[in-house]
Design a protein around this motif. Sequence first.
Motif, PDB file in Angstrom:
ATOM      1  N   SER A 151       0.828  -1.201   0.000  1.00  9.44           N
ATOM      2  CA  SER A 151       0.000   0.000   0.000  1.00  9.44           C
ATOM      3  C   SER A 151       0.861   1.249   0.000  1.00  9.44           C
ATOM      4  N   ILE A 152       0.212   2.356  -0.308  1.00 12.10           N
ATOM      5  CA  ILE A 152       0.869   3.655  -0.213  1.00 12.10           C
ATOM      6  C   ILE A 152       1.345   3.880   1.219  1.00 12.10           C
ATOM      7  N   ALA A 153       0.571   3.431   2.197  1.00 10.24           N
ATOM      8  CA  ALA A 153       0.942   3.590   3.601  1.00 10.24           C
ATOM      9  C   ALA A 153       2.266   2.897   3.906  1.00 10.24           C
ATOM     10  N   ASP A 154       2.449   1.709   3.355  1.00 10.79           N
ATOM     11  CA  ASP A 154       3.671   0.929   3.530  1.00 10.79           C
ATOM     12  C   ASP A 154       4.880   1.739   3.058  1.00 10.79           C
ATOM     13  N   LYS A 155       4.775   2.289   1.860  1.00  5.04           N
ATOM     14  CA  LYS A 155       5.889   3.016   1.269  1.00  5.04           C
ATOM     15  C   LYS A 155       6.185   4.317   2.022  1.00  5.04           C
ATOM     16  N   LYS A 156       5.136   4.986   2.473  1.00  5.62           N
ATOM     17  CA  LYS A 156       5.346   6.211   3.238  1.00  5.62           C
ATOM     18  C   LYS A 156       6.052   5.921   4.551  1.00  5.62           C
ATOM     19  N   ALA A 157       5.657   4.855   5.216  1.00 12.46           N
ATOM     20  CA  ALA A 157       6.281   4.501   6.488  1.00 12.46           C
ATOM     21  C   ALA A 157       7.748   4.154   6.293  1.00 12.46           C
ATOM     22  N   GLU A 158       8.064   3.421   5.228  1.00 12.77           N
ATOM     23  CA  GLU A 158       9.456   3.075   4.966  1.00 12.77           C
ATOM     24  C   GLU A 158      10.288   4.325   4.686  1.00 12.77           C
ATOM     25  N   MET A 212      15.698  -3.188   3.331  1.00 12.02           N
ATOM     26  CA  MET A 212      14.304  -2.787   3.485  1.00 12.02           C
ATOM     27  C   MET A 212      13.405  -3.586   2.552  1.00 12.02           C
ATOM     28  N   GLU A 213      12.168  -3.796   2.994  1.00 15.12           N
ATOM     29  CA  GLU A 213      11.245  -4.623   2.215  1.00 15.12           C
ATOM     30  C   GLU A 213      10.954  -4.024   0.847  1.00 15.12           C
ATOM     31  N   GLU A 214      10.645  -2.740   0.796  1.00 20.27           N
ATOM     32  CA  GLU A 214      10.233  -2.134  -0.462  1.00 20.27           C
ATOM     33  C   GLU A 214      11.404  -1.614  -1.290  1.00 20.27           C
ATOM     34  N   HIS A 224      17.686  -3.403   9.465  1.00 21.69           N
ATOM     35  CA  HIS A 224      16.719  -4.290   8.808  1.00 21.69           C
ATOM     36  C   HIS A 224      15.333  -3.721   9.114  1.00 21.69           C
ATOM     37  N   ILE A 225      14.598  -3.331   8.064  1.00 25.19           N
ATOM     38  CA  ILE A 225      13.369  -2.563   8.252  1.00 25.19           C
ATOM     39  C   ILE A 225      12.193  -3.196   7.524  1.00 25.19           C
ATOM     40  N   ASP A 226      11.115  -3.443   8.265  1.00 21.37           N
ATOM     41  CA  ASP A 226       9.825  -3.790   7.678  1.00 21.37           C
ATOM     42  C   ASP A 226       8.847  -2.709   8.136  1.00 21.37           C
ATOM     43  N   PRO A 227       8.456  -1.800   7.251  1.00 17.19           N
ATOM     44  CA  PRO A 227       7.610  -0.687   7.679  1.00 17.19           C
ATOM     45  C   PRO A 227       6.204  -1.099   8.068  1.00 17.19           C
ATOM     46  N   LEU A 228       5.705  -2.177   7.440  1.00 14.83           N
ATOM     47  CA  LEU A 228       4.345  -2.621   7.726  1.00 14.83           C
ATOM     48  C   LEU A 228       4.272  -4.131   7.581  1.00 14.83           C
ATOM     49  N   ASP A 229       4.555  -4.826   8.665  1.00 11.80           N
ATOM     50  CA  ASP A 229       4.479  -6.282   8.681  1.00 11.80           C
ATOM     51  C   ASP A 229       3.056  -6.665   9.068  1.00 11.80           C
ATOM     52  N   GLY A 230       2.380  -7.347   8.165  1.00  6.12           N
ATOM     53  CA  GLY A 230       0.968  -7.644   8.363  1.00  6.12           C
ATOM     54  C   GLY A 230       0.107  -6.770   7.466  1.00  6.12           C
ATOM     55  N   THR A 231       0.589  -6.512   6.244  1.00  2.00           N
ATOM     56  CA  THR A 231      -0.118  -5.631   5.313  1.00  2.00           C
ATOM     57  C   THR A 231      -1.524  -6.129   5.009  1.00  2.00           C
ATOM     58  N   THR A 232      -1.685  -7.430   4.858  1.00  2.00           N
ATOM     59  CA  THR A 232      -3.005  -7.967   4.542  1.00  2.00           C
ATOM     60  C   THR A 232      -3.979  -7.730   5.696  1.00  2.00           C
ATOM     61  N   ASN A 233      -3.524  -7.917   6.937  1.00  2.00           N
ATOM     62  CA  ASN A 233      -4.358  -7.567   8.092  1.00  2.00           C
ATOM     63  C   ASN A 233      -4.755  -6.096   8.029  1.00  2.00           C
ATOM     64  N   PHE A 234      -3.772  -5.242   7.794  1.00  2.00           N
ATOM     65  CA  PHE A 234      -3.984  -3.795   7.729  1.00  2.00           C
ATOM     66  C   PHE A 234      -5.070  -3.453   6.717  1.00  2.00           C
ATOM     67  N   LEU A 235      -4.966  -4.025   5.533  1.00  2.00           N
ATOM     68  CA  LEU A 235      -5.898  -3.695   4.464  1.00  2.00           C
ATOM     69  C   LEU A 235      -7.294  -4.262   4.694  1.00  2.00           C
ATOM     70  N   HIS A 236      -7.403  -5.255   5.575  1.00  2.00           N
ATOM     71  CA  HIS A 236      -8.716  -5.812   5.905  1.00  2.00           C
ATOM     72  C   HIS A 236      -9.272  -5.257   7.214  1.00  2.00           C
ATOM     73  N   THR A 272       5.352  -2.173  12.742  1.00  5.25           N
ATOM     74  CA  THR A 272       6.600  -1.679  12.166  1.00  5.25           C
ATOM     75  C   THR A 272       7.734  -2.371  12.908  1.00  5.25           C
ATOM     76  N   SER A 273       8.704  -2.883  12.161  1.00  6.75           N
ATOM     77  CA  SER A 273       9.796  -3.652  12.755  1.00  6.75           C
ATOM     78  C   SER A 273      11.132  -3.080  12.293  1.00  6.75           C
ATOM     79  N   VAL A 274      12.000  -2.757  13.254  1.00  3.56           N
ATOM     80  CA  VAL A 274      13.326  -2.208  12.951  1.00  3.56           C
ATOM     81  C   VAL A 274      14.363  -2.910  13.821  1.00  3.56           C
ATOM     82  N   ALA A 275      15.444  -3.356  13.200  1.00  7.37           N
ATOM     83  CA  ALA A 275      16.542  -3.981  13.943  1.00  7.37           C
ATOM     84  C   ALA A 275      17.865  -3.419  13.449  1.00  7.37           C
ATOM     85  N   LEU A 276      18.852  -3.421  14.332  1.00  8.33           N
ATOM     86  CA  LEU A 276      20.202  -2.996  13.957  1.00  8.33           C
ATOM     87  C   LEU A 276      21.150  -4.179  14.051  1.00  8.33           C
TER      88      LEU A 276
END
Length: 262
Positions: free
Chosen positions: A43-50, A68-70, A84-96, A103-107
Amino acid sequence: MLRSPLMNVMVAAVLKAGKGLKRDFGELENLQVSTKGPGDFVSIADKKAERTLHQELEKARPGYGFVMEESGVIEGADKTHRWHIDPLDGTTNFLHGLPFFATSVALEREGVLVAGVVYNPATEDLFVAERGKGAFHNDRRMRVSGRRLMEDSLVGMGLMHLGHGHQGANIADLGAVLGHVAGGRNLGSIAMELAYVASGRLDGLASRWLKSWDLAAGIVLVREAGGFVSDFRGGDTMLETGDIVAGNEAIHKGLLGALAKA
């Protein structure tokens, strides 16, 4: 809890990205959505968060690399550190409209995961951990579950979406585990499921075919909460193979034994 400068940077970044995700989650009917493949949405939200995460972390720690995922891999001048960045893990949940995403971030420092943050903007659940300093949920110390018996355990299990291509192996994994446990769950966000293992809400987890950005932060959380994390063979190649087994010592061992018979 007292947060280190590194953890302050990471938390500030995920909270800023989370504000946008929470706003977009409340306006799903207006959200533009494209598809990457069957059952796998972006989603657009995913890309904005990243973009927000990249900008905030680059500003605070210039020269660090990114996975990064995207946007993929961005090499940094500092070869010893990468995010290591996943801006929106669970995109399908989000969209439903399901409020279970993160949001997941690790160093990673010199090949070792040293810090992780998982944040659900919908519920404002914040999970943080730094190597050697423990794991915390909304500033309260976390520990993995104390259950020792597989038959008493509730475990997270991966479910492959349409078009993934591994349904047969996935069904074999499920069959090998579900006959030995009290219940299995797939909640739709591996980052949150690992956070739930760290907080004792899930006793264990087993899943495959994941990416480093899905797993990295959750690995730090589970380890710092006293848990065990490995690949399906008991090794330490989770980020490379995308396979993960997590839990307390007893459940982790039990899951590995069950999966070996799949």
